[in-house]
Design a protein around this motif. Sequence first.
Motif, PDB file in Angstrom:
ATOM      1  N   LYS A  33       0.833  -1.205   0.000  1.00  0.00           N
ATOM      2  CA  LYS A  33       0.000   0.000   0.000  1.00  0.00           C
ATOM      3  C   LYS A  33       0.868   1.255   0.000  1.00  0.00           C
ATOM      4  CE  LYS A  33      -4.294  -1.668   2.088  1.00  0.00           C
ATOM      5  NZ  LYS A  33      -5.253  -1.520   3.210  1.00  0.00           N
ATOM      6  N   ARG A  34       1.952   1.213   0.754  1.00  0.00           N
ATOM      7  CA  ARG A  34       2.860   2.362   0.770  1.00  0.00           C
ATOM      8  C   ARG A  34       3.489   2.569  -0.603  1.00  0.00           C
ATOM      9  NH1 ARG A  34       4.261  -0.032   5.876  1.00  0.00           N
ATOM     10  NH2 ARG A  34       3.503   1.263   7.609  1.00  0.00           N
ATOM     11  N   ARG A  35       3.875   1.488  -1.257  1.00  0.00           N
ATOM     12  CA  ARG A  35       4.429   1.608  -2.608  1.00  0.00           C
ATOM     13  C   ARG A  35       3.380   2.144  -3.575  1.00  0.00           C
ATOM     14  NH1 ARG A  35       7.502  -4.251  -3.225  1.00  0.00           N
ATOM     15  NH2 ARG A  35       9.181  -3.870  -1.713  1.00  0.00           N
ATOM     16  N   LEU A  36       2.168   1.634  -3.442  1.00  0.00           N
ATOM     17  CA  LEU A  36       1.086   2.090  -4.307  1.00  0.00           C
ATOM     18  C   LEU A  36       0.836   3.580  -4.114  1.00  0.00           C
ATOM     19  CD1 LEU A  36      -1.243   1.618  -6.270  1.00  0.00           C
ATOM     20  CD2 LEU A  36      -2.636   0.836  -4.338  1.00  0.00           C
ATOM     21  N   PHE A  37       0.872   4.024  -2.870  1.00  0.00           N
ATOM     22  CA  PHE A  37       0.644   5.447  -2.610  1.00  0.00           C
ATOM     23  C   PHE A  37       1.742   6.303  -3.222  1.00  0.00           C
ATOM     24  CE2 PHE A  37       1.526   9.152   0.134  1.00  0.00           C
ATOM     25  CZ  PHE A  37       0.408   9.905  -0.207  1.00  0.00           C
ATOM     26  N   ARG A  38       2.982   5.829  -3.203  1.00  0.00           N
ATOM     27  CA  ARG A  38       4.066   6.604  -3.812  1.00  0.00           C
ATOM     28  C   ARG A  38       3.841   6.777  -5.312  1.00  0.00           C
ATOM     29  NH1 ARG A  38       7.488   3.911   0.103  1.00  0.00           N
ATOM     30  NH2 ARG A  38       7.972   2.233  -1.364  1.00  0.00           N
ATOM     31  N   PHE A  39       3.362   5.726  -5.957  1.00  0.00           N
ATOM     32  CA  PHE A  39       3.055   5.846  -7.383  1.00  0.00           C
ATOM     33  C   PHE A  39       1.852   6.765  -7.611  1.00  0.00           C
ATOM     34  CE2 PHE A  39       5.580   1.908  -7.769  1.00  0.00           C
ATOM     35  CZ  PHE A  39       6.363   2.248  -8.866  1.00  0.00           C
TER      36      PHE A  39
END
Length: 297
Positions: free
Chosen positions: A264-270
């Motif tokens: 989820k954190r990676r998704l938010f960065r994108f």
Amino acid sequence: MAFLVKSSDQKQIIKPQRHVASVLPGDVATVEAARDVLQGKSKRGILARILPFLGPAFIACVAYIDPGNFATNIQAGAQFGYMLVWVIIASNLMAMLIQTLSAKLGIATGLNLAEMCREQFPRPLVWGMWGLSEFIAMATDLAEFLGAAIGFNLLFHIPLLAAGILTGITTFIILGLERRGFRSLEAVIMALVGVVAASYLIETFLDRPDWGQIAYHSVVPQFGGTESVLLAVGILGATVMPHVIFLHSSLTQHRIKTPDEQQKRRLFRFELLDVIIAMTLAGLVNLFMLVMASATF
């Protein structure tokens, strides 16, 4: 909301299950590519890794280049020159922050802003917010519909009634793309935003504006009387749009499902990158509107 169920020997927390939309055929490739990136399996180039995540912010950014923006930006440029450039920049930065928070809500909680309000606020307040939101949505849709109809009227020299009918048909066709998945709708919206941005970019350079004055008024806040203050408020109001805050959270809540917090954190960065690109593009369009009006009128 969670329900506490008691038995003779244990207590169990049961959370209500929410419906999660299945992946439509048109979205399978995008979702799989996004999951590969989030899981660290993708071996594609950086641009190919970013592309599956671009889209929600581009749909949201349409609200930032609507008829209200056209009216306020063009009037501001024609009447006060480059003086209110800083207002557009400040408004766009505010919009970036708000849209980022909206997208983050959908990713982190799996709820959109309307659902979160329903869970957190008393029922009478929720009903009031719903009624007010419906009224605001209808008022906004009216402006968008009339703007599109006038656009068809000017482009094709057809009667306004026929232009209105064409607007309705076009709207349903575009919305119908959602039946094939979110990617088709995103692609069409991104293409339309690109056309608008390219058109204003060309117009701006053809008008040969004073770039030195633009740079100066980008960082030096100024007003030129009461009317300029009112126009600044209009620019801010046309830029930070409440309905699109609700929209953005719903666009991200089920778009790419992630099983754990790290993804989820990676998704938010994108998604943050999506917001920066789309909102920067929308901000440039608004800036070009004002600059073009200032140089032309």
